[in-house]
Write a protein that holds these residues in place. Structure first.
Motif, PDB file in Angstrom:
ATOM      1  N   SER A   1      19.295  13.916  31.099  1.00 58.20           N
ATOM      2  CA  SER A   1      18.753  13.297  30.272  1.00 58.20           C
ATOM      3  C   SER A   1      17.820  14.007  29.877  1.00 58.20           C
ATOM      4  N   THR A   2      18.042  15.771  29.460  1.00 55.03           N
ATOM      5  CA  THR A   2      16.981  16.521  29.030  1.00 55.03           C
ATOM      6  C   THR A   2      17.134  16.010  27.754  1.00 55.03           C
TER       7      THR A   2
ATOM      8  N   ALA B   1       8.616  25.005  30.504  1.00 53.17           N
ATOM      9  CA  ALA B   1       7.965  23.901  30.535  1.00 53.17           C
ATOM     10  C   ALA B   1       7.660  23.365  30.032  1.00 53.17           C
ATOM     11  N   SER B   2       8.294  23.130  28.491  1.00 54.01           N
ATOM     12  CA  SER B   2       7.427  22.495  27.054  1.00 54.01           C
ATOM     13  C   SER B   2       8.145  20.593  27.140  1.00 54.01           C
ATOM     14  N   GLN B   3       9.158  20.232  28.024  1.00 53.57           N
ATOM     15  CA  GLN B   3      10.395  19.550  27.824  1.00 53.57           C
ATOM     16  C   GLN B   3      11.050  19.759  28.701  1.00 53.57           C
TER      17      GLN B   3
ATOM     18  N   GLN C   1      20.912  12.320  35.498  1.00 54.34           N
ATOM     19  CA  GLN C   1      19.405  11.700  36.854  1.00 54.34           C
ATOM     20  C   GLN C   1      18.664  12.494  35.493  1.00 54.34           C
ATOM     21  N   SER C   2      17.931  11.491  35.536  1.00 54.43           N
ATOM     22  CA  SER C   2      16.322  11.739  35.033  1.00 54.43           C
ATOM     23  C   SER C   2      16.069  13.413  34.968  1.00 54.43           C
TER      24      SER C   2
ATOM     25  N   ALA D   1      20.406  16.079  22.298  1.00 54.09           N
ATOM     26  CA  ALA D   1      21.065  16.939  21.629  1.00 54.09           C
ATOM     27  C   ALA D   1      21.776  17.323  20.990  1.00 54.09           C
ATOM     28  N   SER D   2      23.191  17.840  22.538  1.00 54.35           N
ATOM     29  CA  SER D   2      23.971  18.495  22.175  1.00 54.35           C
ATOM     30  C   SER D   2      25.298  16.986  21.609  1.00 54.35           C
TER      31      SER D   2
END
Length: 285
Positions: free
Chosen positions: A192-193, A18-20, A212-213, A198-199
């Motif tokens: 878009s996490t 749940a942190s991001q 998607q967001s 980062a990948s």
């Protein structure tokens, strides 16, 4: 609507991972609908920040619990949490996703993937669902992926674990629906996490999967949960592309197409098409 959601899935929801990203979006959306949230993650600072923001914005309880779900003693911690709170909604979002050839990560990494992506949702479901069934209400969301529907080269192990989550959720959906407990797999597409960004995927006009967001995924999935369906694909573009891959193309074509796209997105064209026996032997030693 808010009252019905709280009645079916309250008083507490537990969100693992749940942190991001998607997990954070689920926590905020569930809180907006009036249900207290328990936030699970390894990231202490991020978790506490999100919990404080949720309590301030929505005036409900938000409990941050720092926990590494890959640790061997995690079962004891799960028991403590389950017996301390009346949890009627589980969202299992925690996952590891190695990108690249299946043989690049170590066996240790692959074992960690199984612990987090497979053992985690199994254990939380096993501990939480029986009490939900006794109470006669509740819900479970196991985060899966479009990679679950066919072999997905260069995210091979991640896709395999997401197929496990999909299959588990579908089976539990049928076992639990008579008890008014809604179990659903969410087979999300590209989102878009922070981890996706980062990948550093190579996105252009030729390679442009629908993205998607996290907020869209969480909101659409929670809206679908009350329909008591076994799986849900967020986003109409994802539903369309999944239909084409699963229903219109031969399975081998779909796998090759996914592999070709992943090669171009993550620049694997330069990799050798065959894996040396020495490299595999080194991994096994």
């Amino acid at each position: 609507m808010k009252h019905q959601f709280k009645k079916q899935y309250g008083p507490f929801a537990l969100i693992a991972g749940a942190s991001q990203g998607i997990g954070e979006a689920f926590a905020r959306e569930i809180a907006r609908r009036g249900v207290n949230v328990i936030l699970i993650s390894r990231r202490k600072n991020e978790l506490e920040k999100i919990a404080n923001e949720i309590m301030e914005e929505f005036a409900i309880k938000a409990l941050p619990i720092v926990l590494d779900l890959t640790q061997e003693n995690v079962e004891c911690e799960i028991k403590k949490i389950v017996t301390s709170y009346e949890i009627n909604l589980l969202v299992y979002n925690a996952a590891l996703s190695p990108i690249g050839s299946f043989f690049n990560p170590s066996l240790t990494t692959h074992r960690e993937v199984i612990k987090l992506n497979c053992r985690g949702p199994m254990e939380w479901s096993y501990r939480l669902i029986p009490d939900m069934c006794k109470r006669g209400h509740g819900g479970v969301i196991l985060m899966s992926s479009l990679t679950a529907f066919q072999g997905s080269p260069f995210v091979a192990h991640y896709g395999a674990t997401k197929a496990y989550n999909l299959s588990l959720a579908e089976a539990l959906w049928d076992e639990c629906r008579a008890f008014n407990v809604h179990v659903m797999a969410v087979t999300a597409g590209a989102t878009s996490t922070p981890n996706f960004i980062a990948s550093k995927p190579r996105i252009n006009n030729i390679i442009k999967p629908p993205i998607q967001s996290p907020q869209e995924v969480a909101e659409q999935s929670l809206n679908a949960l009350h329909r008591n369906i076994p799986f849900f694909i967020p986003g109409w573009k994802n539903r369309l592309s999944s239909f084409v891959l699963r229903k219109l193309l031969p399975r081998s074509w779909a796998i090759k197409l996914i592999g070709q796209m992943n090669r171009k997105m993550y620049d694997h064209e330069s990799e050798k098409k065959t894996i040396s026996t020495k490299k595999v032997r080194d991994q096994l030693n």
